[in-house]
Design a protein around this motif. Structure first.
Motif, PDB file in Angstrom:
ATOM      1  N   ALA A 136       9.098  -3.352  -5.790  1.00  0.00           N
ATOM      2  CA  ALA A 136       9.456  -2.037  -6.308  1.00  0.00           C
ATOM      3  C   ALA A 136       8.197  -1.356  -6.843  1.00  0.00           C
ATOM      4  O   ALA A 136       7.266  -2.009  -7.302  1.00  0.00           O
ATOM      5  N   GLY A 137       8.140  -0.058  -6.757  1.00  0.00           N
ATOM      6  CA  GLY A 137       6.987   0.649  -7.289  1.00  0.00           C
ATOM      7  C   GLY A 137       6.345   1.606  -6.312  1.00  0.00           C
ATOM      8  O   GLY A 137       5.281   2.161  -6.572  1.00  0.00           O
ATOM      9  N   GLY A 138       6.990   1.798  -5.147  1.00  0.00           N
ATOM     10  CA  GLY A 138       6.533   2.825  -4.229  1.00  0.00           C
ATOM     11  C   GLY A 138       5.138   2.598  -3.682  1.00  0.00           C
ATOM     12  O   GLY A 138       4.771   1.487  -3.291  1.00  0.00           O
ATOM     13  N   THR A 139       4.330   3.662  -3.720  1.00  0.00           N
ATOM     14  CA  THR A 139       3.011   3.644  -3.094  1.00  0.00           C
ATOM     15  C   THR A 139       2.116   2.555  -3.654  1.00  0.00           C
ATOM     16  O   THR A 139       1.386   1.888  -2.917  1.00  0.00           O
ATOM     17  N   GLU A 140       2.155   2.354  -4.953  1.00  0.00           N
ATOM     18  CA  GLU A 140       1.297   1.356  -5.593  1.00  0.00           C
ATOM     19  C   GLU A 140       1.581  -0.043  -5.032  1.00  0.00           C
ATOM     20  O   GLU A 140       0.665  -0.780  -4.672  1.00  0.00           O
ATOM     21  N   ALA A 141       2.858  -0.415  -4.940  1.00  0.00           N
ATOM     22  CA  ALA A 141       3.240  -1.731  -4.428  1.00  0.00           C
ATOM     23  C   ALA A 141       2.951  -1.843  -2.931  1.00  0.00           C
ATOM     24  O   ALA A 141       2.553  -2.903  -2.438  1.00  0.00           O
ATOM     25  N   GLN A 142       3.142  -0.748  -2.203  1.00  0.00           N
ATOM     26  CA  GLN A 142       2.881  -0.769  -0.761  1.00  0.00           C
ATOM     27  C   GLN A 142       1.390  -0.926  -0.480  1.00  0.00           C
ATOM     28  O   GLN A 142       0.997  -1.597   0.470  1.00  0.00           O
ATOM     29  N   ASP A 143       0.557  -0.316  -1.300  1.00  0.00           N
ATOM     30  CA  ASP A 143      -0.881  -0.480  -1.165  1.00  0.00           C
ATOM     31  C   ASP A 143      -1.274  -1.932  -1.455  1.00  0.00           C
ATOM     32  O   ASP A 143      -2.128  -2.508  -0.767  1.00  0.00           O
ATOM     33  N   TRP A 144      -0.652  -2.547  -2.450  1.00  0.00           N
ATOM     34  CA  TRP A 144      -0.918  -3.944  -2.794  1.00  0.00           C
ATOM     35  C   TRP A 144      -0.500  -4.864  -1.642  1.00  0.00           C
ATOM     36  O   TRP A 144      -1.208  -5.817  -1.318  1.00  0.00           O
ATOM     37  N   ALA A 145       0.627  -4.582  -1.006  1.00  0.00           N
ATOM     38  CA  ALA A 145       1.064  -5.391   0.131  1.00  0.00           C
ATOM     39  C   ALA A 145       0.034  -5.336   1.258  1.00  0.00           C
ATOM     40  O   ALA A 145      -0.263  -6.354   1.899  1.00  0.00           O
ATOM     41  N   ARG A 200       1.094 -10.947  -7.962  1.00  0.00           N
ATOM     42  CA  ARG A 200       1.078  -9.872  -8.958  1.00  0.00           C
ATOM     43  C   ARG A 200      -0.319  -9.271  -9.078  1.00  0.00           C
ATOM     44  O   ARG A 200      -1.314  -9.987  -9.136  1.00  0.00           O
ATOM     45  N   LEU A 201      -0.385  -7.960  -9.114  1.00  0.00           N
ATOM     46  CA  LEU A 201      -1.649  -7.233  -9.243  1.00  0.00           C
ATOM     47  C   LEU A 201      -1.660  -6.400 -10.517  1.00  0.00           C
ATOM     48  O   LEU A 201      -0.678  -5.717 -10.835  1.00  0.00           O
ATOM     49  N   VAL A 202      -2.775  -6.461 -11.244  1.00  0.00           N
ATOM     50  CA  VAL A 202      -2.988  -5.588 -12.401  1.00  0.00           C
ATOM     51  C   VAL A 202      -4.292  -4.832 -12.172  1.00  0.00           C
ATOM     52  O   VAL A 202      -5.354  -5.449 -11.999  1.00  0.00           O
ATOM     53  N   ARG A 203      -4.224  -3.503 -12.157  1.00  0.00           N
ATOM     54  CA  ARG A 203      -5.426  -2.697 -11.932  1.00  0.00           C
ATOM     55  C   ARG A 203      -5.181  -1.270 -12.413  1.00  0.00           C
ATOM     56  O   ARG A 203      -4.041  -0.885 -12.707  1.00  0.00           O
ATOM     57  N   VAL A 204      -6.255  -0.490 -12.464  1.00  0.00           N
ATOM     58  CA  VAL A 204      -6.129   0.941 -12.693  1.00  0.00           C
ATOM     59  C   VAL A 204      -5.739   1.573 -11.368  1.00  0.00           C
ATOM     60  O   VAL A 204      -6.462   1.436 -10.373  1.00  0.00           O
ATOM     61  N   SER A 205      -4.618   2.239 -11.342  1.00  0.00           N
ATOM     62  CA  SER A 205      -4.081   2.747 -10.093  1.00  0.00           C
ATOM     63  C   SER A 205      -4.924   3.882  -9.523  1.00  0.00           C
ATOM     64  O   SER A 205      -5.200   4.867 -10.216  1.00  0.00           O
ATOM     65  N   PRO A 206      -5.315   3.776  -8.239  1.00  0.00           N
ATOM     66  CA  PRO A 206      -6.033   4.887  -7.606  1.00  0.00           C
ATOM     67  C   PRO A 206      -5.101   6.050  -7.271  1.00  0.00           C
ATOM     68  O   PRO A 206      -5.558   7.117  -6.870  1.00  0.00           O
ATOM     69  N   ARG A 212      -4.161   5.330 -15.272  1.00  0.00           N
ATOM     70  CA  ARG A 212      -3.501   4.319 -16.105  1.00  0.00           C
ATOM     71  C   ARG A 212      -3.452   2.968 -15.393  1.00  0.00           C
ATOM     72  O   ARG A 212      -3.465   2.897 -14.173  1.00  0.00           O
ATOM     73  N   ARG A 213      -3.370   1.929 -16.205  1.00  0.00           N
ATOM     74  CA  ARG A 213      -3.289   0.589 -15.640  1.00  0.00           C
ATOM     75  C   ARG A 213      -1.870   0.341 -15.143  1.00  0.00           C
ATOM     76  O   ARG A 213      -0.890   0.676 -15.814  1.00  0.00           O
ATOM     77  N   GLN A 214      -1.774  -0.258 -13.946  1.00  0.00           N
ATOM     78  CA  GLN A 214      -0.467  -0.498 -13.328  1.00  0.00           C
ATOM     79  C   GLN A 214      -0.331  -1.970 -12.949  1.00  0.00           C
ATOM     80  O   GLN A 214      -1.317  -2.638 -12.629  1.00  0.00           O
ATOM     81  N   THR A 215       0.897  -2.459 -12.965  1.00  0.00           N
ATOM     82  CA  THR A 215       1.203  -3.800 -12.478  1.00  0.00           C
ATOM     83  C   THR A 215       2.094  -3.671 -11.255  1.00  0.00           C
ATOM     84  O   THR A 215       3.102  -2.968 -11.290  1.00  0.00           O
ATOM     85  N   VAL A 327      -6.004  -9.939 -11.501  1.00  0.00           N
ATOM     86  CA  VAL A 327      -6.298  -8.941 -12.531  1.00  0.00           C
ATOM     87  C   VAL A 327      -7.648  -8.287 -12.232  1.00  0.00           C
ATOM     88  O   VAL A 327      -8.675  -8.958 -12.193  1.00  0.00           O
ATOM     89  N   PHE A 328      -7.622  -6.976 -12.008  1.00  0.00           N
ATOM     90  CA  PHE A 328      -8.845  -6.213 -11.748  1.00  0.00           C
ATOM     91  C   PHE A 328      -9.354  -5.524 -13.009  1.00  0.00           C
ATOM     92  O   PHE A 328     -10.523  -5.148 -13.091  1.00  0.00           O
ATOM     93  N   MET A 329      -8.437  -5.328 -13.959  1.00  0.00           N
ATOM     94  CA  MET A 329      -8.745  -4.547 -15.153  1.00  0.00           C
ATOM     95  C   MET A 329      -7.798  -4.972 -16.270  1.00  0.00           C
ATOM     96  O   MET A 329      -6.615  -5.188 -15.988  1.00  0.00           O
ATOM     97  N   PRO A 330      -8.230  -5.180 -17.498  1.00  0.00           N
ATOM     98  CA  PRO A 330      -9.522  -4.857 -18.131  1.00  0.00           C
ATOM     99  C   PRO A 330     -10.616  -5.906 -17.889  1.00  0.00           C
ATOM    100  O   PRO A 330     -11.748  -5.703 -18.250  1.00  0.00           O
ATOM    101  N   TYR A 331     -10.255  -7.067 -17.323  1.00  0.00           N
ATOM    102  CA  TYR A 331     -11.233  -8.087 -16.953  1.00  0.00           C
ATOM    103  C   TYR A 331     -10.917  -8.481 -15.516  1.00  0.00           C
ATOM    104  O   TYR A 331      -9.920  -8.033 -14.944  1.00  0.00           O
ATOM    105  N   GLN A 332     -11.726  -9.337 -14.919  1.00  0.00           N
ATOM    106  CA  GLN A 332     -11.483  -9.761 -13.541  1.00  0.00           C
ATOM    107  C   GLN A 332     -11.141 -11.245 -13.507  1.00  0.00           C
ATOM    108  O   GLN A 332     -11.925 -12.083 -13.968  1.00  0.00           O
ATOM    109  N   LEU A 333      -9.961 -11.536 -12.972  1.00  0.00           N
ATOM    110  CA  LEU A 333      -9.503 -12.923 -12.916  1.00  0.00           C
ATOM    111  C   LEU A 333      -8.367 -13.053 -11.902  1.00  0.00           C
ATOM    112  O   LEU A 333      -7.471 -12.221 -11.846  1.00  0.00           O
TER     113      LEU A 333
END
Length: 373
Positions: A136-145, A200-206, A212-215, A327-333
């Motif tokens: 769920a999450g539309g474009t953000e989740a589709q980009d992650w896929a 699971r992805l955590v980053r600042v959404s393009p 804002r940071r998105q999951t 995790v891309f943001m606030p740290y990388q892991l």
């Protein structure tokens, strides 16, 4: 020189492990099978059955890769011992760096080969079918896929595997809603089966003007590509077939005919689809292969708490169900929740460097040493 003497001791300590590796890989049996298949391939009429001949040729290639790999490692060991002898005789310190580099490379190659010996499942040696689903999450989740899709295709390329697109559904604005690929080659399923689950992805959404940071979540299914002789009971009346027009890249026939096929297995609710072959019949055959794989996967997992959890992609693609976090943001892991294995080199992981995670999963599975969640 002391350095060369130290490496001679290391190499002598390494040799028993190298010999044991040859036994664990079953090289004697592999050589017998290779001799038999090469004789078969040289016989009259071998190419009369093209499909069978291609499978034999692929198996010959796999056996050569296994046997030649061990021969190469033994040759590397001999070369390093020779370098140590030369370095001592000539007192040539310039050879130390070459010995160090060669020893490290040999250790790395032995570790990678040893990993293959952990693949003891019935279908671990098979090719793998991977299906990606955006959460769920539309474009953000589709980009992650789509990012995950790229990551696994890069992993395949790094390891000499080939991949074939079976189905591909573009996202509304970017990314993909879903996609299915087959990664072809020996042990592809064995190495990748531990990747099955939610990522699971955590980053600042393009895609967010406010940065804002998105999951986001996406799910990956991994199934073995089954040989034709594996029997799976699928009754014709249990299958609903739908045809539709293909979308996306695929040649001039795309969108002109309803060649894409979707099969629904009514008793389990499993849905498979294929749109990349040139005819409806070819797409249906591919769908049947995928359906057989999914049903065998269910059978293999029937000891699970609820078999309904394994039907299709009915796992919840949300927080708390992930196998790995990126995790891309606030740290990388990047951290695997099952094994505890982690790395801060996010860029390398997204470029397909997954060996650490795969190694940790297979080792934990073999030893039973899982991380506490």
């Amino acid at each position: 020189m002391l350095e060369f003497d130290e490496y001679k001791v290391k190499l002598n300590n390494l040799r028993p492990g190298l010999d044991e590796l040859g036994k664990a890989l079953g090289l004697e049996a592999a050589e017998r099978e290779l001799d038999m298949l090469e004789s078969e391939s040289a016989s009259d009429g071998f190419w009369d059955n093209l499909a069978k001949a291609q499978k034999v040729q692929q198996r010959i290639k796999q056996l050569h890769h296994k046997i030649d790999g061990q021969k190469k490692r033994l040759s590397q060991w001999e070369d390093l011992m020779t370098l140590c002898e030369m370095g001592n005789e000539e007192e040539d310190a310039s050879l130390v760096a070459e010995v160090e580099e060669g020893y490290a490379k040999l250790e790395e190659e032995m570790a990678e080969a040893k990993l293959a010996t952990l693949l003891t499942g019935e279908y671990d040696g098979n090719s793998a079918i991977l299906t990606f689903h955006a959460g769920a999450g539309g474009t953000e989740a589709q980009d992650w896929a789509q990012m995950l899709y790229r990551m696994y295709t890069r992993w395949a390329e790094r390891h000499g595997y080939t991949y074939k697109i079976l189905d591909y559904l573009d996202g509304d604005e970017a990314g993909i809603k879903s996609a299915t690929i087959m990664i072809e080659g020996e042990n592809a399923y064995g190495f990748l089966r531990g990747e099955h689950g939610v990522h699971r992805l955590v980053r600042v959404s393009p895609f967010d003007a406010n940065a804002r940071r998105q999951t986001s979540f996406a799910a990956l299914e991994v199934m073995p590509d089954l040989p034709d002789d594996v029997e799976v009971d699928i009754r014709p009346e249990d299958i609903e077939m739908q045809v539709y027009r293909s979308s996306g890249a695929g040649g001039q026939h795309i969108n002109k005919t309803s060649s894409a096929v979707r099969l629904i297995h009514i008793p389990t609710g499993i849905v498979v689809s294929c749109q990349t072959e040139r005819s409806q019949f070819q797409n249906r055959d591919t769908c049947m292969r995928m359906l057989r794989a999914r049903l065998v996967e269910l059978k293999m997992q029937e000891h699970a708490e609820k078999i309904s959890d394994l039907k299709g992609v009915q796992m919840k693609i949300e927080w708390g169900s992930q196998i790995r976090s990126y995790v891309f943001m606030p740290y990388q892991l990047v951290k695997d929740t099952r094994t505890g294995y982690e790395t801060s080199n996010v860029g390398a992981v997204m470029d397909g460097d997954l060996d650490g995670f795969i190694n940790a999963y297979l080792t934990a599975e073999a030893t039973g040493n899982w991380a506490t969640k």
